[in-house]
Design an enzyme around this catalytic site. Structure first.
Site, mmCIF file in Angstrom:
data_model
loop_
_atom_site.group_PDB
_atom_site.id
_atom_site.type_symbol
_atom_site.label_atom_id
_atom_site.label_comp_id
_atom_site.label_asym_id
_atom_site.label_seq_id
_atom_site.Cartn_x
_atom_site.Cartn_y
_atom_site.Cartn_z
ATOM 1 N N HIS A 74 -9.881 1.309 4.573
ATOM 2 C CA HIS A 74 -8.627 1.546 5.290
ATOM 3 C C HIS A 74 -8.887 2.515 6.442
ATOM 4 O O HIS A 74 -9.672 3.456 6.302
ATOM 5 C CB HIS A 74 -7.560 2.099 4.348
ATOM 6 C CG HIS A 74 -6.195 2.079 4.961
ATOM 7 N ND1 HIS A 74 -5.801 3.034 5.866
ATOM 8 C CD2 HIS A 74 -5.171 1.198 4.855
ATOM 9 C CE1 HIS A 74 -4.570 2.739 6.274
ATOM 10 N NE2 HIS A 74 -4.170 1.639 5.674
ATOM 11 N N GLY A 118 1.934 2.448 10.778
ATOM 12 C CA GLY A 118 2.891 3.547 10.656
ATOM 13 C C GLY A 118 3.539 3.955 11.971
ATOM 14 O O GLY A 118 4.184 4.991 12.051
ATOM 15 N N GLY A 159 2.562 -1.010 4.325
ATOM 16 C CA GLY A 159 2.701 0.391 3.950
ATOM 17 C C GLY A 159 4.160 0.770 3.803
ATOM 18 O O GLY A 159 4.794 0.507 2.782
ATOM 19 N N GLY A 160 4.727 1.381 4.848
ATOM 20 C CA GLY A 160 6.080 1.943 4.803
ATOM 21 C C GLY A 160 7.131 1.026 4.177
ATOM 22 O O GLY A 160 7.895 1.448 3.295
ATOM 23 N N ASN A 217 0.870 -1.176 0.000
ATOM 24 C CA ASN A 217 0.000 0.000 0.000
ATOM 25 C C ASN A 217 0.909 1.229 0.000
ATOM 26 O O ASN A 217 1.437 1.612 1.045
ATOM 27 C CB ASN A 217 -0.901 -0.033 1.244
ATOM 28 C CG ASN A 217 -1.796 1.191 1.340
ATOM 29 O OD1 ASN A 217 -1.876 1.987 0.399
ATOM 30 N ND2 ASN A 217 -2.475 1.337 2.474
ATOM 31 N N TRP A 218 1.096 1.807 -1.186
ATOM 32 C CA TRP A 218 2.011 2.946 -1.284
ATOM 33 C C TRP A 218 1.443 4.201 -0.614
ATOM 34 O O TRP A 218 2.176 5.148 -0.361
ATOM 35 C CB TRP A 218 2.301 3.269 -2.753
ATOM 36 C CG TRP A 218 3.133 2.261 -3.474
ATOM 37 C CD1 TRP A 218 3.596 1.070 -2.998
ATOM 38 C CD2 TRP A 218 3.605 2.362 -4.827
ATOM 39 N NE1 TRP A 218 4.325 0.423 -3.972
ATOM 40 C CE2 TRP A 218 4.350 1.195 -5.097
ATOM 41 C CE3 TRP A 218 3.470 3.326 -5.842
ATOM 42 C CZ2 TRP A 218 4.954 0.966 -6.338
ATOM 43 C CZ3 TRP A 218 4.069 3.097 -7.067
ATOM 44 C CH2 TRP A 218 4.810 1.921 -7.311
ATOM 45 N N LYS A 219 0.126 4.230 -0.396
ATOM 46 C CA LYS A 219 -0.542 5.433 0.134
ATOM 47 C C LYS A 219 -0.199 6.625 -0.762
ATOM 48 O O LYS A 219 -0.047 6.453 -1.976
ATOM 49 C CB LYS A 219 -0.154 5.662 1.609
ATOM 50 C CG LYS A 219 -0.375 4.395 2.445
ATOM 51 C CD LYS A 219 -0.265 4.627 3.918
ATOM 52 C CE LYS A 219 -0.480 3.308 4.652
ATOM 53 N NZ LYS A 219 -0.436 3.439 6.100
ATOM 54 N N SER A 271 2.812 -2.039 10.381
ATOM 55 C CA SER A 271 4.252 -2.138 10.634
ATOM 56 C C SER A 271 4.827 -3.520 10.321
ATOM 57 O O SER A 271 5.704 -4.002 11.036
ATOM 58 C CB SER A 271 4.586 -1.698 12.067
ATOM 59 O OG SER A 271 4.227 -0.337 12.253
ATOM 60 N N GLU A 285 -7.266 4.913 7.562
ATOM 61 C CA GLU A 285 -7.001 6.329 7.246
ATOM 62 C C GLU A 285 -8.203 6.955 6.542
ATOM 63 O O GLU A 285 -8.502 8.134 6.737
ATOM 64 C CB GLU A 285 -5.721 6.435 6.396
ATOM 65 C CG GLU A 285 -4.487 6.169 7.258
ATOM 66 C CD GLU A 285 -3.279 5.626 6.518
ATOM 67 O OE1 GLU A 285 -3.243 5.669 5.271
ATOM 68 O OE2 GLU A 285 -2.356 5.134 7.203
ATOM 69 N N GLU A 314 -5.970 -4.753 10.295
ATOM 70 C CA GLU A 314 -4.922 -3.756 10.533
ATOM 71 C C GLU A 314 -5.228 -2.982 11.812
ATOM 72 O O GLU A 314 -5.983 -2.007 11.791
ATOM 73 C CB GLU A 314 -4.876 -2.769 9.365
ATOM 74 C CG GLU A 314 -4.565 -3.404 8.028
ATOM 75 C CD GLU A 314 -3.961 -2.388 7.063
ATOM 76 O OE1 GLU A 314 -2.861 -2.647 6.582
ATOM 77 O OE2 GLU A 314 -4.574 -1.338 6.826
HETATM 78 P P1 PGA Z 1 2.395 0.401 7.660
HETATM 79 O O1 PGA Z 1 0.975 0.596 6.945
HETATM 80 O O2 PGA Z 1 2.959 -0.895 7.134
HETATM 81 O O3 PGA Z 1 3.210 1.592 7.244
HETATM 82 O O4 PGA Z 1 2.148 0.339 9.124
HETATM 83 C C1 PGA Z 1 0.097 -0.479 6.738
HETATM 84 C C2 PGA Z 1 -1.185 0.006 6.126
HETATM 85 O O5 PGA Z 1 -1.691 1.073 6.526
HETATM 86 O O6 PGA Z 1 -1.749 -0.656 5.226
#
Ligand code: PGA
Length: 255
Positions: free
Chosen positions: A98, A176, A237-238, A9-11, A216, A100, A170
């Site tokens: 998600h 994050g 994500g990251g 997930n590049w966001k 994470s 977010e 999640e």
């Molecule tokens: P993260 O994000 O790996 O940076 O914690 C995961 C996500 O939000 O899908």
């Protein structure tokens, strides 16, 4: 066994050039996938066509996803992107729900259910995210909270339709933050979700549905997380923004 998936997930990160380079590095890494394994890259809207062109002809187990979709079918909704549009450029997967988007853009369970329906109408796999905030876990109500998200977002579906959905657990406190759920915490929640699915749809449906862990996931904890019985891979994500790290995460998938 459910399909094992490493999803990136590049966001809202990377330029088109950086994104293209990252895809090149993944494709050129020579990482080989078993038939029961898949890689999905959820990239920003403007890069979807570029990304599809890059992975086409790679044997089909690297796919592209959108990160969001409108809950409206079509019409005067400036700035929105519909499931019809995603389908028309060959998108096969889309993240919905998600945290977010739930937190910052008002995606309620009802809106998420509408998005799920529109995606399935267009044979796009929803990657349905659920997860509790820290205060809910601290109050001990995480199982019922996340089960409610699952029920409200997905349990209106037929068994056939549900089997086309990928679920991602999640925990919001792990996204994050560098704080990963322990493999035991992940396994416990995945088992809760799989049992809830078994209760409504039966054991076969529950066994076949892919449930990813996100929050994470890193190169050095992926193998331990993915080794859990009910963890079928990760939504990352990251660590998915660094080719070497994401490739290690792909290699950590269960064979
Ligand atoms: P993260 O994000 O790996 O940076 O914690 C995961 C996500 O939000 O899908």
């Amino acid at each position: 066994m459910a399909k094992q998936i490493a999803a990136a997930n590049w966001k809202m990160n990377l330029t088109a050039q950086e994104g293209e380079q990252l895809i090149n590095e993944i494709l050129n890494s020579g990482v080989s996938l078993q038939p029961e394994q898949k890689v999905i890259l959820a990239v920003p809207f403007p890069y979807l066509s570029m990304a599809i062109a890059k992975v086409s002809g790679q044997g089909g187990n690297i796919e592209i996803a959108a990160q969001n979709v409108s809950n409206k079918k079509q019409g005067a909704y400036t700035g929105e992107v519909s499931a019809i549009m995603l389908d028309s450029i060959g998108i096969k997967n889309c993240i919905v729900g998600h945290s977010e988007r739930r937190e910052m853009y008002g995606d309620t369970d009802a809106v998420i259910a509408e998005k799920v329906n529109l995606l399935l109408d267009h044979t796009i796999t929803p990657i349905f995210c659920c997860g509790e905030k820290l205060e809910i876990r601290e109050s001990g109500n995480e199982n019922s909270f996340v089960t409610d998200q699952l029920v409200n977002g997905l349990f209106h579906l037929s068994a056939d339709a549900l089997q086309k959905v990928v679920i991602a657990y999640e925990p919001v406190w792990a996204i994050g933050t560098g704080k990963t759920a322990s493999s035991l915490q992940a396994q416990e929640m995945h088992a809760v979700l799989r049992n809830a699915i078994a209760g409504k749809y039966g054991n076969d449906v529950a066994a076949n549905i892919t449930i990813l862990y996100g929050g994470s996931v890193k190169a050095d904890n992926a193998e331990e997380l993915f080794s859990q019985a009910d963890v079928d891979g990760g939504l990352v994500g990251g660590a998915s923004l660094v080719a070497g790290d994401f490739i290690k995460i792909i290699k950590a998938l269960k064979a």
